[in-house]
Design a protein around this motif. Structure first.
Motif, PDB file in Angstrom:
ATOM      1  N   ALA A  16       0.868  -1.182   0.000  1.00  0.00           N
ATOM      2  CA  ALA A  16       0.000   0.000   0.000  1.00  0.00           C
ATOM      3  C   ALA A  16       0.901   1.227   0.000  1.00  0.00           C
ATOM      4  O   ALA A  16       1.862   1.300   0.766  1.00  0.00           O
ATOM      5  N   VAL A  17       0.589   2.187  -0.860  1.00  0.00           N
ATOM      6  CA  VAL A  17       1.375   3.408  -0.968  1.00  0.00           C
ATOM      7  C   VAL A  17       0.462   4.588  -0.651  1.00  0.00           C
ATOM      8  O   VAL A  17      -0.646   4.678  -1.182  1.00  0.00           O
ATOM      9  N   SER A  18       0.932   5.481   0.217  1.00  0.00           N
ATOM     10  CA  SER A  18       0.173   6.706   0.487  1.00  0.00           C
ATOM     11  C   SER A  18       1.087   7.901   0.327  1.00  0.00           C
ATOM     12  O   SER A  18       2.278   7.843   0.633  1.00  0.00           O
ATOM     13  N   VAL A  19       0.515   8.986  -0.182  1.00  0.00           N
ATOM     14  CA  VAL A  19       1.231  10.243  -0.360  1.00  0.00           C
ATOM     15  C   VAL A  19       0.336  11.330   0.224  1.00  0.00           C
ATOM     16  O   VAL A  19      -0.797  11.500  -0.213  1.00  0.00           O
ATOM     17  N   THR A  20       0.846  12.038   1.232  1.00  0.00           N
ATOM     18  CA  THR A  20       0.080  13.106   1.877  1.00  0.00           C
ATOM     19  C   THR A  20       0.987  14.310   2.104  1.00  0.00           C
ATOM     20  O   THR A  20       2.210  14.203   1.995  1.00  0.00           O
ATOM     21  N   GLU A  69       1.619  17.209   5.087  1.00  0.00           N
ATOM     22  CA  GLU A  69       1.315  17.583   6.456  1.00  0.00           C
ATOM     23  C   GLU A  69       2.307  18.644   6.912  1.00  0.00           C
ATOM     24  O   GLU A  69       3.511  18.385   6.934  1.00  0.00           O
ATOM     25  N   VAL A  97       5.591  10.242   2.139  1.00  0.00           N
ATOM     26  CA  VAL A  97       5.403   9.090   1.254  1.00  0.00           C
ATOM     27  C   VAL A  97       5.638   7.846   2.093  1.00  0.00           C
ATOM     28  O   VAL A  97       6.698   7.684   2.699  1.00  0.00           O
ATOM     29  N   GLU A  98       4.628   6.967   2.144  1.00  0.00           N
ATOM     30  CA  GLU A  98       4.737   5.768   2.969  1.00  0.00           C
ATOM     31  C   GLU A  98       4.363   4.538   2.154  1.00  0.00           C
ATOM     32  O   GLU A  98       3.360   4.553   1.437  1.00  0.00           O
ATOM     33  N   VAL A  99       5.188   3.512   2.262  1.00  0.00           N
ATOM     34  CA  VAL A  99       4.933   2.234   1.599  1.00  0.00           C
ATOM     35  C   VAL A  99       4.931   1.157   2.676  1.00  0.00           C
ATOM     36  O   VAL A  99       5.880   1.047   3.456  1.00  0.00           O
ATOM     37  N   ARG A 147       7.499  -1.352   6.705  1.00  0.00           N
ATOM     38  CA  ARG A 147       7.081   0.011   6.366  1.00  0.00           C
ATOM     39  C   ARG A 147       8.314   0.864   6.070  1.00  0.00           C
ATOM     40  O   ARG A 147       9.308   0.792   6.781  1.00  0.00           O
ATOM     41  N   ARG A 164       8.873   5.040   5.398  1.00  0.00           N
ATOM     42  CA  ARG A 164       8.203   6.340   5.435  1.00  0.00           C
ATOM     43  C   ARG A 164       9.236   7.436   5.182  1.00  0.00           C
ATOM     44  O   ARG A 164      10.204   7.564   5.929  1.00  0.00           O
TER      45      ARG A 164
END
Length: 82
Positions: free
Chosen positions: A10-14, A16, A22-24, A70, A72
């Motif tokens: 799962a990849v997320s890009v936010t 803040e 960027v977290e995988v 993970r 990050r």
């Protein structure tokens, strides 16, 4: 997937507080020994950390409770180090 025995990630890009996050997270084994760097594979986690630090950011990585791994990265969106 290149460096993991995981079948999924799962990849997320936010964004803040002026930082790009960027977290995988994968579901693969978390006790896999790191591969030695070579000219064809690159420098993996070490290279990611060095590149992030060069622009004023950072990278954290490690096993996920219950299994998986993970990575990050946090990178500044303004005023990066030169």
């Amino acid at each position: 997937m290149k460096h993991s025995a995981a079948r999924q990630a799962a990849v997320s890009v936010t964004c803040e507080g002026g930082r790009l996050i960027v977290e995988v997270v994968d579901e693969g084994p978390s006790a896999r020994p790191p591969a030695a760097p070579d000219s064809e594979r690159g420098f993996g986690l070490i290279g990611m950390r060095e590149r992030a630090v060069a622009v004023g950011g950072g990278v954290r990585h490690g096993p996920v409770p219950g299994g998986g791994f993970r990575v990050r990265a946090e990178l500044p969106t303004e005023g990066a180090a030169s």
